[in-house]
Scaffold this active site. Structure first.
Site, PDB file in Angstrom:
ATOM      1  N   GLY A 242     -38.887 -11.374 -12.177  1.00 46.90           N
ATOM      2  CA  GLY A 242     -37.949 -11.445 -11.066  1.00 46.90           C
ATOM      3  C   GLY A 242     -37.930 -10.188 -10.213  1.00 46.90           C
TER       4      GLY A 242
ATOM      5  N   CYS B 115     -31.557   3.152  -8.375  1.00 45.76           N
ATOM      6  CA  CYS B 115     -33.023   3.186  -8.449  1.00 45.76           C
ATOM      7  C   CYS B 115     -33.609   4.314  -7.613  1.00 45.76           C
ATOM      8  CB  CYS B 115     -33.597   1.853  -8.022  1.00 45.76           C
ATOM      9  SG  CYS B 115     -32.964   1.274  -6.430  1.00 45.76           S
TER      10      CYS B 115
ATOM     11  N   CYS C 157     -36.891   3.931  -2.490  1.00 39.93           N
ATOM     12  CA  CYS C 157     -37.780   3.407  -3.545  1.00 39.93           C
ATOM     13  C   CYS C 157     -39.033   2.763  -2.963  1.00 39.93           C
ATOM     14  CB  CYS C 157     -37.065   2.348  -4.382  1.00 39.93           C
ATOM     15  SG  CYS C 157     -36.087   3.021  -5.731  1.00 39.93           S
TER      16      CYS C 157
ATOM     17  N   GLU D   7     -33.110  -6.574   1.718  1.00 45.50           N
ATOM     18  CA  GLU D   7     -33.732  -5.272   1.435  1.00 45.50           C
ATOM     19  C   GLU D   7     -35.237  -5.374   1.677  1.00 45.50           C
ATOM     20  OE1 GLU D   7     -32.237  -4.533  -2.655  1.00 45.50           O
ATOM     21  OE2 GLU D   7     -31.078  -2.910  -1.771  1.00 45.50           O
TER      22      GLU D   7
END
Lengths: 599, 599
Positions: free
Chosen positions: A180, A383, A317, A299
Site C-alpha cells: 500500500g 516521515c 520525502c 500528496e
C-alpha cells in the site's frame, strides 16, 4: 559494455572535508539526530509503543499505525552517522532502541506495534494500506545500516525474521499482496544483497508484479472514492506504466524498487517503464527546485505541466526520493543527467526541508509563500524529518560511481575517497567550494600506475568550463553522456582542475507551465534562488526582470550561515535573492522563486 | 505522452530553396541519375538480365546475383526525383524498366533474375545469403516510391505478388528464414503502411524473431569459417543484442527494421536492444565523419574503439544506413542527438560518397589516404552509387518531425515545407546558409492562429546561440532533449531567427581510440575538415597543432564548388583544411583527417 555494473562508492569510504556538506553533517549530528531521538522517545510514544507491544509497559498504543517506521529511519540515520563518526553514547541509545524493538517481535516474527496491540481489533495483513509492509521495509534498511556501521546484527536478525514471516504469509499459492506504500521492494533487494538469499529478490520481484491487476484492497486507498488504485500506483502493471501519478513518495520508492530489480534481472519492460516515467516526472512534472507533487489532496500529481507555486506540495520525502531514484538511474545508465537531478535535490528541493540549524523541517516545500508557511520540529506524520535524518549523512555515497573500467565523479563535494578500480587502489581527493564556486581540484593517490577512465560530470547548467591536467590546460576533452572523459595511465599525484563557469542565469519553465508564464527564475550553478520579502520590502511585489536586467552575486559570510546572494538591478529597485534552500530561516516573510519577466 | 506518434514531413512536402542541398539535388538529377541509368542498362547487363529472365533476350545471366537490387534502388531515386520535379522522359525510362521487370516475374510471383535463369542450377529459397529477400525488399521500396511519385502502381503490384509469394514460402509451419542481408524487414513495414495489410507487419516481425536461433543456412555466411552467424547479426536473438558486430550495412538495415516494428508494437526488448546498439555504434564504433566499419574483411566491425584511419572501411551505404536508422530513432524518442547523427552523415560520411560533379562514388571512405584511393563511376557491387541515388533526393524528408502537438526542426536546410499540426495548416520556410553559416531564419505562414510547439534542434556541436522571435531577442529558451522549445500561439508571419555560433573547433576522439592518440580533428559547425596534400605540400607531414594554434576560416567560392576552408597557423607553416566531403575532387593527393596535437 553494459552499465549495469556501476556501483556507488559507499559513503563509508568517502570522508567529507571542511566545507558545505561537512557542515551539514555536523548539524545532522548536533541537531537532527537529537531532534529525532527526542521526538521518538520523549515527545511522542513511538519508542514506548514498542515497550507496550512487548508487554513491558502499560497503556494503549498512541500515535499512527506507521509510526514504527520513523524509529527505523531515525536508526538508519544514526547508523550512517556512527559509520563515519563513532559515538559510544549514541550507539548505546540505538542499542536500547533495538532492544525495545526486538522485545516487541512476535513468535512468528511479526512486528508492527499497532497490530500487535490490537488497536480497534484490526487484523493483520488484511488492509494493504496499513503500512505493515512499509514498516518492514524501513526496518530492513535500518537494520542493514546498523550492521554495517557497528557490526551488530541483532537488529538485522529481527528484520530477517519479520521478512521471513511476510514471505510465509504472501506469495504464489498464498495471499496476494499489493504494497500500500511502496518501500519494501527496494528494501528486499538490499536484504538480498546483504544475505545472498535469492528468495528476497524473488519476493521483491513478485511484489512488483502483483501491482496493477486489481489485487489491492484497503479502505484507505482502494476504497477511497477520489483516490483509487492510482494513488498507490496500482492502476496498471509496472511494465505498462507511462506517467507518474498518485502519491509522490510512493511513486519514488516504487521506481527505486523497479530500478533495483531491473539491475539484477535486466528486465526490459521495467527499464522502458522507468525511462517513460523519468521523462514524465522530470520533463513534465518537476518543479525547478527538484520538488515533485503539485497537490496537497493526494500528496501527488495533478496533470502534466500543472505546477502551481503557492500550493506546490513538494514533500520533502519525495525530493529525497528523487535523489534515491535518480542515483539508481545513474547507476543503470551511466548518464550524467540523472546525477544532475541528484544535485538539484541536494542543493535545493531536499535541502530546503531542513532549517539551517537542523532543528526544524518542512513537510511541504512551496515555491511561493504568503509568509505563513514555516518549518516545524516534528509532525504527526514524521516521515520528512526522519527522511532527512537518514539522507544527510549518506550524501557521501552520491559522489562517485565506479566499475572495473573507471570512476564517474557525480558530485563536486570536498572529500577524500578510497576506491578500487579493477586492480588499482585509488584515493581521490576533491577540494572545492561548491555550491559557491565552480572550481574543483581533484587529486589522485595511487600505489602504482593504472589505466582507467576518470569521468567528470559536466552539469547540465554549465555552459563553459576549463580543464587542466597536472597544471596544463587540457583542451577539448571528450564528452560522453554528460561526462568529460579522461582515459590515461594515471600516476600517483596526478591533479585535475575543473573550473565550471557559474554565472547568474535566468531560466524559464517549460513553456506549457502556465503557472510560470511571463516569469523567470534565477539560478547560479546548482542553486535555485528566491526572494524573501525581508530583504525586499520595497521591491518584493514590484520588481520585474527584463532582458537588460543585470545581476550581482556577492558572498555574505554572515548571512544564513554564509551564502552567495544575487542582487538583481531592476527598474523598480534592487531585488536581493538568496538560495532557495535557505529560505524561512529568519523572521516570517513572503517568498517567491518565479519573478515576473517582460520580454 | 509517447513519442511514438512522431512522423517525418515527407520530402514531397518540402521544397528545397537555392542553397547547398538544392545544388546537390541538381547534381543528382543531372549526373547521378544518368550515371545509374547508364550503368544499369548500357555499361552492365542489369536491365538486360530482366529481359533475359523474361525470355525476351538471348544469352546468360551476367553479373552478381544481387544486381537486380541496384535497378530497384536506382528506380527509387528516380521516383524521388520525379516526385519533386516531373520529367516525362525520365518517367518513360523508368516505365520501360518497370515493364522489363514485370515481364520477368514468374507465375508464382517470384522475381530474382539469377535464379529464374537457373545460374549454376542453384535452387531458390535455399541458401539464405543469396539476397533473394534483399532484392524483394528493395523492390518494395522502389515500387512504393514510384507509386507515390507517379500514381502508377504496376511496379507495386509486381512487388506485392513477389512479397505474397515469399509469404507463402516462409513462415510458421513453413520454412524457417533468416534474411541473409537484412532489408526486407523495413520494406515489409513500408508495405504494411502502404496497403494496410497487417500480414506484412507480422511477416516483418516474424523475420526479426527468426534471427539468432541457428536457423541461418548458406555457404556465403554461415558456412564461411571466419564469418559465421555474427556477420549477418544472426548470432543472437534481436532482443538480446548488445553490441554492433558483423557487416555494417546489414546491421543498419536490421536496426531500421527493429525500429519500424517497435514503433508499431512498442516492443520493449527491441527498444532496449536498440538503445544498447546505439551506444555501441555511436559511442564506441563510429568515426568522427559518421562512417562505420573499420574492417575491409567483413565490411564491418572489429572491436570497440578500434578505428584505424587508413584502413577504415566506412562503406558509403553504411553511412547512409546510419542516417536512415538515426532518423527512425529520432522518431521513436524525440531526441535531438539522433538528428545530430543524421546531420553528421549528411555533411560528412555519406556525402563524401559522391564526387562534387555527381559522376563518381566512393565505396570506402577512409580518414587517411596515401593518394591512391579514388572515386569510381561504378562498381561490380554497385550498392553505394545506387544508395546515394535514392538518398540524396530524399534529404528533404529529414528536416522535420511532427505530431499533433508540434514541429521538430531537425535539419537547417533552406526550404519551404507544408505541414499539418493538429488542426492547423502550417507552412514553414527556412532561409540560411548551412553548413557555412549558423544563422537560420524560420518564418511561419498560417491560415489562422494556432498553439503548437516549435522545437529547434540545438546541435550537439553548438556551444553558443542566440534566438530571436519577431525581431526581439528571446532569452533563455527552454531546452529539452536537444531542442529549444517554443510554445505559444503562433500567428501568420511569425519569424524566428536562430544563430548557432560556428567557431572552428578542435576535437579529440574517445580517449580509448589508440588510432587517434595524440591527434585532433578540426570541425566547424556540422563539418569535419581534412587536409589534402595538394594544398599543403610543405606542411602535410610536418604540421602539428598545439593549444596555441589559431585557425582562420575563409570562404572560397571558386574552390570545390564553393567551400569554407580553414587555415591552421602552425609552427611548421600553414595547414589548409577543406571539408572532408569535398576531398578527392582534384588531382590525386594524400589526405588526412586527424592531425598531430602536442598538449
Amino acid at each position: 559494455m553494459s552499465k549495469n555494473d556501476l556501483k556507488n562508492v559507499s559513503f563509508e569510504k568517502v570522508q567529507l572535508s571542511e566545507g558545505f556538506w561537512k557542515e551539514k553533517l555536523k548539524i545532522h549530528k548536533q541537531a537532527v539526530i537529537p531532534t529525532c531521538i527526542a521526538n521518538c522517545e520523549t515527545n511522542t510514544e513511538r519508542i514506548n509503543n514498542f515497550k507496550r507491544a512487548a508487554g513491558k509497559m502499560e497503556g494503549d498504543f498512541q500515535g499512527i499505525y506507521y509510526d514504527d517506521s520513523d524509529v527505523y529511519k531515525a536508526l538508519e540515520g544514526i547508523a550512517y552517522s556512527l559509520a563515519v563518526q563513532p559515538d559510544p553514547e549514541l550507539e548505546q541509545k540505538a542499542d536500547e532502541w533495538i532492544d525495545a524493538i526486538a522485545a516487541a517481535q512476535q513468535e512468528d516474527g511479526y512486528l508492527v506495534c499497532y497490530f500487535i496491540m490490537g488497536v480497534n481489533g484490526e487484523p493483520r495483513w488484511t488492509d494493504m494500506e496499513r503500512h505493515e509492509d512499509y514498516c518492514l521495509g524501513h526496518m530492513i534498511e535500518g537494520a542493514i545500516a546498523y550492521k554495517h556501521a557497528t557490526g551488530k546484527d541483532k537488529f538485522l536478525q529481527v528484520a530477517i525474521r519479520f521478512a521471513d514471516h511476510f514471505a510465509d504469509v504472501v506469495g504464489e499459492g498464498k495471499k496476494h499482496w499489493v504494497t500500500g506504500h511502496e518501500e519494501l521492494e527496494l528494501a528486499l533487494v538490499k536484504l538480498y544483497h546483504e544475505t545472498g538469499n535469492e528468495k528476497y529478490l524473488h519476493l521483491a520481484s513478485w511484489l512488483l508484479e502483483e501491482r496493477g491487476h486489481g489485487y489491492g484492497v484497503g479502505n484507505g486507498i482502494w476504497g477511497k472514492a477520489d483516490w483509487g488504485p492510482k494513488y498507490a500506483q496500482d492502476d496498471k502493471p509496472v511494465s505498462e506504466m507511462t506517467d507518474i501519478a498518485g502519491h509522490a513518495v510512493r511513486a519514488m520508492y516504487l521506481y527505486c524498487g523497479l530500478c533495483d530489480v531491473a539491475k539484477e534481472t535486466g528486465n526490459d519492460s521495467y527499464l522502458n517503464s522507468l525511462n517513460r516515467l523519468w521523462d514524465s516526472t522530470v520533463l513534465r512534472n518537476m518543479y525547478i527546485t527538484g520538488g515533485i507533487g503539485s497537490s496537497r489532496d493526494n500528496e501527488g500529481f495533478t496533470a502534466d505541466y500543472d505546477l502551481p507555486n503557492d500550493t506546490a506540495y513538494c514533500e520533502t520525502c519525495a525530493a529525497v526520493g528523487m535523489a534515491l531514484w535518480n542515483n539508481r538511474m545513474n547507476l543503470l545508465h551511466g548518464d550524467g543527467k540523472y546525477a544532475d537531478v541528484v544535485e538539484k535535490e541536494l542543493y535545493n528541493g531536499a535541502l530546503s526541508g531542513v532549517s539551517l540549524d537542523g532543528k526544524k523541517f518542512f513537510y511541504v516545500n512551496p515555491l511561493f509563500s504568503d509568509g505563513t508557511h514555516h518549518r516545524q520540529e516534528w509532525y504527526g506524520t514524521a516521515c520528512c524529518p526522519t527522511q532527512l535524518s537518514r539522507f544527510l549523512p549518506s550524501v557521501g555515497g552520491y559522489l562517485y560511481a565506479y566499475d572495473n573500467t573507471g570512476i564517474w565523479v557525480n558530485q563536486y563535494i570536498s572529500s577524500t575517497a578510497k576506491l578500487h578500480v579493477d586492480t588499482a587502489d585509488v584515493e581521490i581527493t576533491q577540494n572545492g567550494n561548491f555550491p559557491w564556486e565552480g572550481k574543483v581540484e581533484l587529486s589522485l593517490r595511487l600505489t602504482q600506475e593504472a589505466f582507467f577512465e576518470l569521468n567528470l560530470r559536466l552539469p547540465g547548467w554549465c555552459k563553459e568550463y576549463r580543464l587542466s591536467l597536472n597544471g596544463r590546460e587540457y583542451l577539448a576533452p571528450y564528452e560522453e553522456k554528460g561526462y568529460l572523459k579522461l582515459y590515461r595511465e594515471w600516476s600517483d599525484g596526478d591533479r585535475v582542475v575543473l573550473e565550471l563557469s557559474m554565472p547568474v542565469e535566468i531560466v524559464r519553465a517549460h513553456p506549457k507551465v502556465k503557472n510560470d508564464e511571463g516569469m523567470v527564475a534565477v539560478t547560479r550553478g546548482p542553486l535555485v534562488y528566491c526572494a524573501e520579502e525581508i530583504d525586499n520590502q520595497e521591491t518584493f511585489d514590484t520588481a520585474v526582470f527584463t532582458p537588460d536586467t543585470t545581476f550581482t552575486p556577492k558572498w555574505e559570510g554572515d548571512l544564513l550561515n554564509g551564502v552567495m546572494t544575487v542582487t538583481a538591478h531592476t527598474k523598480a529597485g534592487e531585488l536581493k535573492l538568496i538560495p532557495y534552500y535557505a529560505w524561512d530561516n529568519r523572521e516570517a516573510s513572503r517568498m517567491k522563486v518565479w519573478i515576473p519577466f517582460e520580454e
